[in-house]
Design a protein around this motif. Sequence first.
Motif, PDB file in Angstrom:
ATOM      1  N   PHE A 468      24.581  45.939  11.092  1.00  0.00           N
ATOM      2  CA  PHE A 468      24.154  46.072  12.606  1.00  0.00           C
ATOM      3  C   PHE A 468      25.153  47.017  13.246  1.00  0.00           C
ATOM      4  O   PHE A 468      26.350  46.684  13.327  1.00  0.00           O
ATOM      5  N   GLY A 469      24.541  48.051  14.042  1.00  0.00           N
ATOM      6  CA  GLY A 469      25.500  48.834  14.829  1.00  0.00           C
ATOM      7  C   GLY A 469      24.611  49.782  15.664  1.00  0.00           C
ATOM      8  O   GLY A 469      23.586  49.968  15.500  1.00  0.00           O
ATOM      9  N   THR A 483      19.900  49.623  13.232  1.00  0.00           N
ATOM     10  CA  THR A 483      20.805  50.525  14.396  1.00  0.00           C
ATOM     11  C   THR A 483      19.707  50.496  15.439  1.00  0.00           C
ATOM     12  O   THR A 483      18.546  50.528  15.483  1.00  0.00           O
ATOM     13  N   SER A 489      18.647  46.931  26.154  1.00  0.00           N
ATOM     14  CA  SER A 489      19.085  45.483  25.618  1.00  0.00           C
ATOM     15  C   SER A 489      17.963  44.536  25.778  1.00  0.00           C
ATOM     16  O   SER A 489      17.077  44.687  26.562  1.00  0.00           O
ATOM     17  N   PHE A 519      23.900  46.136  21.395  1.00  0.00           N
ATOM     18  CA  PHE A 519      24.934  46.846  20.143  1.00  0.00           C
ATOM     19  C   PHE A 519      25.929  47.433  20.634  1.00  0.00           C
ATOM     20  O   PHE A 519      26.093  48.096  21.574  1.00  0.00           O
ATOM     21  N   ASP A 521      29.822  49.647  19.206  1.00  0.00           N
ATOM     22  CA  ASP A 521      30.407  50.418  18.261  1.00  0.00           C
ATOM     23  C   ASP A 521      32.029  50.557  18.699  1.00  0.00           C
ATOM     24  O   ASP A 521      32.260  51.077  19.706  1.00  0.00           O
ATOM     25  N   GLU A 536      31.271  47.775  13.795  1.00  0.00           N
ATOM     26  CA  GLU A 536      30.030  47.759  14.762  1.00  0.00           C
ATOM     27  C   GLU A 536      29.247  46.433  14.697  1.00  0.00           C
ATOM     28  O   GLU A 536      29.418  45.326  13.725  1.00  0.00           O
ATOM     29  N   ALA A 538      26.119  43.466  16.588  1.00  0.00           N
ATOM     30  CA  ALA A 538      25.055  43.150  17.746  1.00  0.00           C
ATOM     31  C   ALA A 538      25.552  41.947  18.397  1.00  0.00           C
ATOM     32  O   ALA A 538      26.189  41.148  17.880  1.00  0.00           O
TER      33      ALA A 538
END
Length: 738
Positions: A468-469, A483, A489, A519, A521, A536, A538
Motif C-alpha cells: 500500500f502506498g 496505490t 481520503s 495514504f 509516503d 509507504e 495506508a
Amino acid sequence: MFPNRFARLWTGAALIAGALVARGAKGVDNVPAPLIVANDNGGWSWFEDERAIVDPVAGKLLVSTIANGAGVGGASRSGDVEVATVDLTTLATSRFTLRDSFPADDHNTPSLYIRPDGRYVAMYAAHGSDNFSRWRISTNPGDASAWSAEQTLNHGAGVTYSNMHYLAGDNGGAGRLYNFARSLNYDPVVTTSNDQGSTWTFGGKLLTEGGGGDRPYLRYASDGDKIHFIATERHPRNFNNSIYHGYVQDGKLYNSAGTLIDGNLFDSSGSPPSALTTVFAANTVVAGSSMQRAWTVDMAIDPTGTPTAVFQARAGGSDLDHRFFYGRWTGSQWQVNQMAFAGSYLYAAENDYTGLAAIDPSRVDVVYLSSEVHPETKAQLIGADGARHYELFRGQTSDGGASWQWTPITFNSTVDNVRPHVPKWDENNTALVWMRGKYSTYVNYNTKMVALVNPDLSEPIAALKVDFGLTGQLVQNGFAAFTRDASPSGIAQTESYSSPFAADGGAIAVTLGGGAIEFRDRGNDVAGPLGRVVDEFAFAPGSLELTFGNLAAGTYQLVLYGHDRDFSQGAYDVSLGSRRLGRMAPTSGANPSIGVASARVQFQADGDDVTLSLASLTGANVVLNGFELYAAGEYLSPPSVDLNGDGVLDFADYLLYMGGMHKNLAGLPSNEAYAMGDLNGDGKNDFADLAIFRDAYDLWNGSGAFAAAQAAPEPGAIGLMSLVALTLRRLVVHAAGR
C-alpha cells in the motif's frame, strides 16, 4: 515410518484437549500438529549433547531436562534432573528423576547415550558448583523407568556440561566412549570410558586459552568415526571470537584437513583454538556489516563424513542484530554463508543468548531455527498478545547454504519457542524438540519441553503480495502495488490482482475500507528486504477493513506489515467476524534495528468474501504497509463431502455422519438429509453412503484416517470427542493431509 499422523493426532487428543480448546477459541499459538508435551517443566542449554535421543529399537524418544521452580510443580520440582520418555507408537509420556534438587540451572542437563546392550547412560554436572561429573545407567534395555545408583568422577575443579560420543575404532578397535566437559582452568577436558560408561577415567585437556576465565565454547558432533567440534576462543561478551574446527580420533586432535595438532589428549596440555582450522574470522564483512563476537550453535556430519556447522555473530557488533551462519567443509576450506537473521537477545544480562538453531543430522541441508524476526526478511514477529515472540522455522538449502527456503512451524504465539534440537534418527523420520514458554534467565524459566514427530511442514504457497502506498511508490520485488493519491481520503478502494488462488481462475479483489483512509509516503528511510514495503502505508483512525473477494476456498495464512518512523499509531486486533485471529503492534523509528513489525494469522475461506477487521485497541491510527497472503496447504478446494459446511472434512463431519447412520431420512429436506449422511440422495444413510464418505475422508485426511476415526471412543464419549474434534479440525487437516 511410525504410525500415520492422523492416528498419532487422535491418540493424543484426549491428553491435549484442554489446552487446545483454549487455543482453538482464539486461533492463536499455531503449530502444524498437536504438540507432544514431553515434560511439563524443563529446560536445557545447548552445550550438552545428546540432550535428546531416539531409540529406534525400543521405539522411544528420550529427552533430558532440568526442572525450574518457576515452572509446573514450583519449588518441589526445582532442580530435578529428569529424563522424559515419549513412546513413538502411542505418544504416551513418562519421566524419571535422576536426581532431586540439583541447582535449577539449564546448564545441568544430562547427556544421553545408548549402549550396545540397549541400556542408557546419563551424564550430568552442576555448572561449576562442585567438582563432580555424575552418571547413572538404566537397569533394563530400552527402559528409562529404572536406573542404577548415581556414581561420580572428581575433576579436582568445578565441572560444567556433558557431551558423550562413542568411537568404535578407538582403543585398538575395542572402542572408547568420550565425555567432553569444562573443568580445569575453565578449559574443555576429556574423560573416557572403556566399558560403555560403567567406569570413567579423567584424561586431559582438549583445548586451552591459557587464562583462568578464558573459556572456549565448543559444540560437538560425531559419525562414529570422528568426533568433530567447532570452538570459540572465549565467551562473546568478553572477546571478539572467531570460529574454529577440529576433530578427535583415537585420542588425538586434528584440524579440518587432517593435520595432527595434538598427539595426546590424555595429558595436561591443551592447544589453543586458533591452532585449528579457521571456519570464520572475526570482523569478516558480510552484506556490508562487520561480523563480530561469534558463538557456536550446532554441528552435524553428512553421510560422506563431511562436517557442517551453524554459528552466530553480531552484525556491526550490535547485540540487537545477530545473524546465523551456515558453514560446510569442502575438503580444502570452509564455505560459509549468512543463513538467517536471528534478532536480538533473550535477556540483557546474556546479550548473546538467541533462539538458536539445529541442523537435522539425517539431512544436513535442513535447519530448524528460532528467531524473534523472520529469518529472511528481518520483520519482527508479533504474537497474538501483541508482544514479540520467538518462533520456529524450517529452512532448506539446495546450494550448500547460499540460499534458503523458510517454512513457519510456529506462529501467532503467546509464548516463546526457543532452543530447538533434532536428535539423530534416520532419513525417513524426524523428531523436533524445543523449549516453549517463558525464559527469563538460565536459572529462571517456566518452559515445557515439547516435540513434533514427523510433522508435515509443507511450504505455504504465495497467493498474493500487496504493497500500500501513494501513487508512484517504490514497490518491493514480488509485491503488487495498491496505490492512490493522498486525497481524497475516507473512500474505500478495490483493486484486482491475478492469482492462481482466485476462485474462478481470474483475479482476487482486494478492498481497503472501513474508515477515513489516507495514504502516506515516507521516502526511503527503512533498510532491509522490506524497506520499500514499509516506507509507504495506508492508515485510518480507529479501524480498517481488508476484504478478499473471489478467493478460493481453503486455509490461508496472512502476514501483515505495520511500521512508520514517526507517526502516531497503536496496536490493533485482527479479527474475522467475531473471532479474533491475532494482534499487530506496529513499530516506529527510522530504520529499526530489529525489524519492522509483522503478524501472521490463519483463517479459513469458504468461497465467499473474507473481510478482516483491523481495530485499534486505543482508538489510535491503524497503520498497514502491506501484506502477504499464502495458501496453507494443497487442499484449496472444498472437500467432496462436507456435512457441516465449514470447508474441511474432519472428525466433526465423522460424528455427524455416524449420528445419521441407518436412519430413514426420507421426507427430510435434501440439505438436512445430506447433513445426516445421505450422500447419494436416496433418502437413506446406508452402505452406499458409507463407501462415499470413507473414500472422501481418506482422500482429504490421508490413507487410513477413516479407520483411525472409527477407533475413537463411541457413544459414552461422543460429547467430549465432539468438543475435541471441533477445536482440532484445522489441525487435523495440517497433520493428516498436507
